[in-house]
Motif scaffolding. Structure first.
Motif, short mmCIF file in Angstrom:
data_model
loop_
_atom_site.label_atom_id
_atom_site.label_comp_id
_atom_site.label_asym_id
_atom_site.label_seq_id
_atom_site.Cartn_x
_atom_site.Cartn_y
_atom_site.Cartn_z
N GLY B 41 47.84 42.77 30.19
CA GLY B 41 47.90 43.21 28.78
C GLY B 41 46.66 42.67 28.18
O GLY B 41 46.56 43.94 27.21
N ILE B 42 46.08 41.84 28.36
CA ILE B 42 44.56 41.62 27.49
C ILE B 42 43.71 42.65 27.91
O ILE B 42 42.86 43.31 27.02
N ALA B 43 43.77 43.08 29.26
CA ALA B 43 42.84 44.19 29.70
C ALA B 43 43.25 45.44 28.91
O ALA B 43 42.10 46.23 28.68
N GLY B 44 44.63 45.74 28.64
CA GLY B 44 44.64 46.91 27.90
C GLY B 44 44.47 46.87 26.62
O GLY B 44 43.90 47.57 26.06
N LEU B 45 44.50 45.66 25.98
CA LEU B 45 44.05 45.66 24.53
C LEU B 45 42.48 45.59 24.56
O LEU B 45 41.88 46.36 23.60
N TYR B 46 41.87 45.30 25.34
CA TYR B 46 40.28 45.48 25.51
C TYR B 46 40.10 47.03 25.61
O TYR B 46 39.12 47.37 25.00
N ILE B 47 40.93 47.73 26.29
CA ILE B 47 40.46 49.17 26.26
C ILE B 47 40.93 49.81 25.07
O ILE B 47 40.14 50.57 24.40
N TYR B 48 42.02 49.28 24.24
CA TYR B 48 42.06 49.80 22.83
C TYR B 48 40.97 49.19 22.01
O TYR B 48 40.74 49.84 20.97
N LEU B 49 40.25 48.34 22.03
CA LEU B 49 39.15 47.69 21.51
C LEU B 49 37.78 48.55 21.68
O LEU B 49 36.67 47.94 21.42
N ASN B 50 37.81 49.44 22.67
CA ASN B 50 36.80 50.29 23.07
C ASN B 50 35.95 49.64 23.75
O ASN B 50 34.65 49.80 23.95
N ALA B 51 36.24 48.49 24.79
CA ALA B 51 35.44 47.91 25.51
C ALA B 51 36.03 48.03 27.14
O ALA B 51 36.56 47.06 27.69
N PRO B 52 35.89 49.17 27.54
CA PRO B 52 36.53 49.27 29.10
C PRO B 52 35.73 48.57 30.09
O PRO B 52 36.25 47.72 31.13
N PHE B 53 34.47 48.27 29.89
CA PHE B 53 33.80 47.38 30.83
C PHE B 53 34.35 45.91 30.85
O PHE B 53 34.56 45.13 32.00
N LEU B 54 34.84 45.21 29.52
CA LEU B 54 35.38 44.00 29.61
C LEU B 54 36.83 44.13 30.03
O LEU B 54 37.26 42.97 30.78
N ALA B 55 37.56 45.27 30.04
CA ALA B 55 38.78 45.32 30.64
C ALA B 55 38.68 45.35 32.26
O ALA B 55 39.38 44.69 32.89
N MET B 56 37.56 45.90 32.70
CA MET B 56 37.55 45.78 34.04
C MET B 56 36.95 44.49 34.56
O MET B 56 37.63 44.01 35.52
N MET B 57 36.24 43.96 33.92
CA MET B 57 35.79 42.30 34.25
C MET B 57 36.72 41.53 34.10
O MET B 57 37.13 40.52 34.93
N GLN B 58 37.74 41.87 33.24
CA GLN B 58 39.11 40.89 32.94
C GLN B 58 39.87 40.97 34.30
O GLN B 58 40.32 39.88 34.71
N ILE B 59 40.22 42.13 34.55
CA ILE B 59 41.06 42.31 35.70
C ILE B 59 40.48 41.83 37.01
O ILE B 59 40.88 41.06 37.86
N LEU B 60 39.02 41.88 37.03
CA LEU B 60 38.24 41.47 38.41
C LEU B 60 38.38 39.76 38.30
O LEU B 60 38.58 39.29 39.51
N ILE B 61 37.71 39.34 37.31
CA ILE B 61 37.69 37.96 37.30
C ILE B 61 39.03 37.10 37.39
O ILE B 61 39.38 36.08 38.06
N TYR B 62 39.84 37.64 36.12
CA TYR B 62 41.11 36.65 36.06
C TYR B 62 42.01 36.94 37.12
O TYR B 62 42.56 36.20 37.83
N VAL B 63 42.44 38.36 37.17
CA VAL B 63 43.60 38.50 38.10
C VAL B 63 43.08 38.55 39.61
O VAL B 63 43.84 38.05 40.36
N GLY B 64 41.66 38.78 39.69
CA GLY B 64 41.46 38.91 41.07
C GLY B 64 40.96 37.42 41.66
O GLY B 64 41.29 37.16 42.76
N ALA B 65 40.28 36.67 40.73
CA ALA B 65 39.61 35.53 41.43
C ALA B 65 40.34 34.25 40.81
O ALA B 65 41.11 33.18 41.65
#
Lengths: 108, 168
Positions: B41-65
């Protein structure tokens, strides 16, 4: 009148991050196991990161320092999770449980 | 109410529900699933905040690691069915609920005061290129220090769990 969308408003994001912070405080205070407390601390860190990105989007001219600090928060959260899980496994080896309230002696 | 707004409300609902599930569920593995839901959900909010790089890093680091790390720790600390429930006593729950709600309403009052007094705030768009520029122009030393910190903490965790004398 200029229409302001719901997602284009700073205070919505502030409310979401405030909610995450309060959920984290509740979890840290009442969870029984150490891993539950760690999950709650991750919630607090995510709320802080969301707050920084929202302020960067809505009230900073053109420097990306809020986003960069959020990336730093992610790195520090990864390091913190690794070291905390090492400590939790040590505590489980020694005491055979991971309940935060039951660990009374930390001396030997 | 257009389509983007509906999706935004849905993402916000997912985030808040995941946070509640991470805190209030009785089993620790359900709390883990709630944490993963919140991360998405927070990755989706980052996309709405115009930060797609941060959304990608959120999914990679938090969900992945991090979530995989916590799941391994849950599996390493004994079998699930022998463990007591996450609920502590009811008194402790109400006391922590009071503390949490107190801080919630104090901060909500501050936010509402800023909301009522301040006008509309303009949004600024920051691209991924700016993030990369700032990383490698001005903030090179903190960036390298973060990588050093991660290496030191991982080596420290391995040394802690390998070479400590516990009762096996």
């Amino acid at each position: 009148m200029i229409e302001v969308f719901f997602y284009n408003n700073l205070y919505t994001y502030l409310f979401v991050s405030l909610f995450l912070l309060c959920c984290g405080i509740l979890g840290v205070l009442y969870r029984r196991t150490l891993i539950g407390m760690l999950v709650s601390i991750e919630l607090i860190m995510n709320g802080a990161g969301l707050n920084l990105v929202a302020f960067n989007r809505f009230s900073s001219q053109d420097n990306p320092y809020g986003m960069i600090f959020t990336l730093f928060i992610m790195g520090i959260a990864a390091a913190e999770a690794a070291i905390t899980l090492g400590i939790i496994i040590l505590i489980f080896r020694k005491y055979k449980h991971i309940e935060g309230g039951e660990i009374k002696e930390m001396k030997d | 109410m257009n389509f983007a707004e509906i999706v935004f409300v849905l993402i916000m609902f997912i985030t808040l529900t995941g946070a509640l599930m991470a805190v209030l569920s009785g089993s620790i593995i359900y709390a883990m699933i709630g944490l993963v839901t919140t991360m998405f959900g927070i990755a989706g909010l980052y996309i709405y905040l115009n930060a797609p790089f941060l959304a990608m890093m959120q999914i990679l680091i938090y969900v992945g690691a991090i979530s995989i790390l916590i799941t391994f720790a849950i599996m390493l600390v004994g079998p699930l069915y022998k463990r007591p429930k996450e609920w502590t006593t009811l008194t402790k729950f109400f006391v922590s609920l009071i503390v949490s709600l107190f801080s919630f309403f104090v901060l909500l009052k501050i936010i509402m005061r800023a909301f009522l007094s301040g006008g509309r705030i303009d949004a600024f768009a920051i691209s991924t290129k700016d993030i990369g520029r700032a990383f490698f122009d001005k903030l090179t030393l903190p960036f390298e220090l973060i990588s050093l910190l991660i290496v030191v903490s991982i080596i420290g965790a391995i040394m802690l769990t390998l070479f400590s004398k516990g009762e096996k």
